[in-house]
Design a protein around this motif. Sequence first.
Motif, mmCIF file in Angstrom:
data_model
loop_
_atom_site.group_PDB
_atom_site.id
_atom_site.type_symbol
_atom_site.label_atom_id
_atom_site.label_comp_id
_atom_site.label_asym_id
_atom_site.label_seq_id
_atom_site.Cartn_x
_atom_site.Cartn_y
_atom_site.Cartn_z
ATOM 1 N N HIS A 47 0.819 -1.219 0.000
ATOM 2 C CA HIS A 47 0.000 0.000 0.000
ATOM 3 C C HIS A 47 0.850 1.264 0.000
ATOM 4 O O HIS A 47 0.320 2.363 -0.165
ATOM 5 C CB HIS A 47 -0.928 0.003 1.221
ATOM 6 C CG HIS A 47 -2.074 -0.962 1.091
ATOM 7 N ND1 HIS A 47 -2.588 -1.354 -0.118
ATOM 8 C CD2 HIS A 47 -2.800 -1.604 2.045
ATOM 9 C CE1 HIS A 47 -3.580 -2.199 0.089
ATOM 10 N NE2 HIS A 47 -3.733 -2.371 1.387
ATOM 11 N N ASN A 73 2.142 -14.127 2.401
ATOM 12 C CA ASN A 73 1.099 -13.503 3.207
ATOM 13 C C ASN A 73 1.530 -12.163 3.789
ATOM 14 O O ASN A 73 0.722 -11.238 3.914
ATOM 15 C CB ASN A 73 0.655 -14.446 4.329
ATOM 16 C CG ASN A 73 1.780 -14.906 5.239
ATOM 17 O OD1 ASN A 73 2.952 -14.582 5.032
ATOM 18 N ND2 ASN A 73 1.440 -15.678 6.259
ATOM 19 N N GLY A 80 -0.039 -8.340 4.006
ATOM 20 C CA GLY A 80 -1.226 -8.682 3.235
ATOM 21 C C GLY A 80 -1.512 -7.760 2.080
ATOM 22 O O GLY A 80 -2.297 -8.103 1.188
ATOM 23 N N SER A 81 -0.891 -6.580 2.049
ATOM 24 C CA SER A 81 -1.279 -5.590 1.042
ATOM 25 C C SER A 81 -0.802 -5.948 -0.363
ATOM 26 O O SER A 81 -1.461 -5.604 -1.346
ATOM 27 C CB SER A 81 -0.772 -4.198 1.433
ATOM 28 O OG SER A 81 0.631 -4.168 1.561
ATOM 29 N N GLU A 83 -0.746 -8.938 -1.602
ATOM 30 C CA GLU A 83 -1.777 -9.863 -2.093
ATOM 31 C C GLU A 83 -3.059 -9.119 -2.446
ATOM 32 O O GLU A 83 -3.703 -9.423 -3.473
ATOM 33 C CB GLU A 83 -2.064 -10.927 -1.035
ATOM 34 C CG GLU A 83 -0.934 -11.927 -0.859
ATOM 35 C CD GLU A 83 -1.243 -12.995 0.159
ATOM 36 O OE1 GLU A 83 -0.732 -14.114 0.011
ATOM 37 O OE2 GLU A 83 -1.999 -12.710 1.125
ATOM 38 N N GLU A 84 -3.430 -8.157 -1.628
ATOM 39 C CA GLU A 84 -4.636 -7.378 -1.929
ATOM 40 C C GLU A 84 -4.497 -6.656 -3.266
ATOM 41 O O GLU A 84 -5.414 -6.669 -4.101
ATOM 42 C CB GLU A 84 -4.900 -6.369 -0.816
ATOM 43 C CG GLU A 84 -5.361 -6.986 0.489
ATOM 44 C CD GLU A 84 -5.465 -5.955 1.601
ATOM 45 O OE1 GLU A 84 -5.164 -4.763 1.342
ATOM 46 O OE2 GLU A 84 -5.842 -6.330 2.722
ATOM 47 N N ASN A 85 -3.364 -6.012 -3.469
ATOM 48 C CA ASN A 85 -3.167 -5.263 -4.712
ATOM 49 C C ASN A 85 -3.018 -6.185 -5.912
ATOM 50 O O ASN A 85 -3.495 -5.879 -7.007
ATOM 51 C CB ASN A 85 -1.954 -4.344 -4.570
ATOM 52 C CG ASN A 85 -2.237 -3.192 -3.623
ATOM 53 O OD1 ASN A 85 -3.325 -2.640 -3.616
ATOM 54 N ND2 ASN A 85 -1.255 -2.844 -2.806
ATOM 55 N N GLY A 87 -4.553 -8.968 -6.144
ATOM 56 C CA GLY A 87 -5.936 -9.368 -6.413
ATOM 57 C C GLY A 87 -6.679 -8.342 -7.255
ATOM 58 O O GLY A 87 -7.455 -8.699 -8.157
ATOM 59 N N GLN A 131 -6.823 -16.919 4.203
ATOM 60 C CA GLN A 131 -6.799 -15.459 4.152
ATOM 61 C C GLN A 131 -6.182 -14.962 2.836
ATOM 62 O O GLN A 131 -6.674 -14.004 2.232
ATOM 63 C CB GLN A 131 -6.000 -14.912 5.331
ATOM 64 C CG GLN A 131 -6.639 -15.133 6.688
ATOM 65 C CD GLN A 131 -5.788 -14.584 7.821
ATOM 66 O OE1 GLN A 131 -4.890 -13.772 7.597
ATOM 67 N NE2 GLN A 131 -6.056 -15.024 9.043
ATOM 68 N N SER A 132 -5.101 -15.605 2.402
ATOM 69 C CA SER A 132 -4.436 -15.186 1.163
ATOM 70 C C SER A 132 -5.356 -15.327 -0.034
ATOM 71 O O SER A 132 -5.417 -14.442 -0.901
ATOM 72 C CB SER A 132 -3.166 -16.016 0.946
ATOM 73 O OG SER A 132 -2.181 -15.721 1.917
ATOM 74 N N LYS A 134 -8.559 -15.205 -0.074
ATOM 75 C CA LYS A 134 -9.584 -14.165 -0.001
ATOM 76 C C LYS A 134 -9.023 -12.829 -0.465
ATOM 77 O O LYS A 134 -9.676 -12.088 -1.218
ATOM 78 C CB LYS A 134 -10.109 -14.058 1.440
ATOM 79 C CG LYS A 134 -11.303 -13.126 1.594
ATOM 80 C CD LYS A 134 -11.803 -13.131 3.040
ATOM 81 C CE LYS A 134 -12.339 -14.494 3.423
ATOM 82 N NZ LYS A 134 -12.932 -14.479 4.803
ATOM 83 N N ARG A 135 -7.797 -12.490 -0.035
ATOM 84 C CA ARG A 135 -7.196 -11.214 -0.445
ATOM 85 C C ARG A 135 -6.969 -11.156 -1.950
ATOM 86 O O ARG A 135 -7.125 -10.100 -2.563
ATOM 87 C CB ARG A 135 -5.865 -10.999 0.289
ATOM 88 C CG ARG A 135 -6.017 -10.547 1.731
ATOM 89 C CD ARG A 135 -4.684 -10.110 2.320
ATOM 90 N NE ARG A 135 -3.785 -11.222 2.550
ATOM 91 C CZ ARG A 135 -3.681 -11.888 3.704
ATOM 92 N NH1 ARG A 135 -4.442 -11.542 4.740
ATOM 93 N NH2 ARG A 135 -2.826 -12.878 3.846
#
Length: 338
Positions: A47, A73, A80-81, A83-85, A87, A131-132, A134-135
């Motif tokens: 992020h 992760n 986690g960010s 993986e979020e990005n 995604g 969790q991964s 889902k992200r």
Amino acid sequence: MKINDQQPLPNYIANETRYDQMPFRRCGKSGIQLPLISLGLWHNFGHNADFKNARTILRQAFDFGITHFDLANNYGPPYGSAEENFGRIMEKDFRPYRDELIISTKAGWDMWPGPYGNLGSRKYLIASLDQSLKRMGLDYVDIFYHHRPDPETPLEETMGALDHIVRQGKALYVGISQYSAEDTAKAHQILKDLGTPLFIHQPRYSMFDRWVENGLLDVLGEKGVGSIAFSPLEQGVLTDKYLKGIPEDSRIAKDGRYLKESQISDEVLSKVSALNKIALNRGQSLAQMAIAWLLKDERITTVLVGVSKPEQLADNVNAVKNLNFTETELAEIQKILV
């Protein structure tokens, strides 16, 4: 994440010649071939990074024929960010190409507070992968790794969790990272007995960090396990970046967590300068030669690069154009490294 969408990127259509540009190598004794260059999202995808730049790099990577994107992760920051990005970029650009991609993630380092968010327990590994997924907005990953050895958890429990994850359909293949030669052989046997082969090992390996040559590469070759070398450029040391001082936009200047100015000693710079001369005589950048030097060994399936700029990725990819070394070059390099 820093959003830079004032001038949005056009809709993504992959380069039709992408598979003509990148050589592939079989991963151990599996049915999977991996590109000689893979892209890691350890840095520059959290992020705190520029989303448009991250998206541009990932697009460029796939256009070059890089089909393997490597995450974990706790990549970010914050955890986690990345993986979020990824995604978000997956949904925007790569959803039509999902079946052409090898996407990996890992668990093993601290991720959340308390005793169940770290190391190698069955509870942690299975919860972390959930969790991964889902992200990233994925039903499964292609490779799931145990990210580091855990001296406290029985190896049977950790490998049993990896086997269970494959049987759940949440990962197609499993791997380990930074395991010793002895523990790699044990992990391989446990997984073999369970019916889930050990697919790949991810060790740190570079011209300046050669611990894998003390037995691990022999085990991988004997057992038919693939390998993906990370930190091939020693966080940028094995480039010409620091030969004229510390650039303001370098990792040392911006983020001293993984590389400190004290590590760029006169002795190190002397070696880098000498290696750079050999690379230039080969018609390569030092980064390209450092990558090619790893890939000269067929037991290295692929090299994992991390970049902050598209032009760095382009330079790294060009390493595959010259992977051959003369005996004289190898002797000169060895003399410098010793």
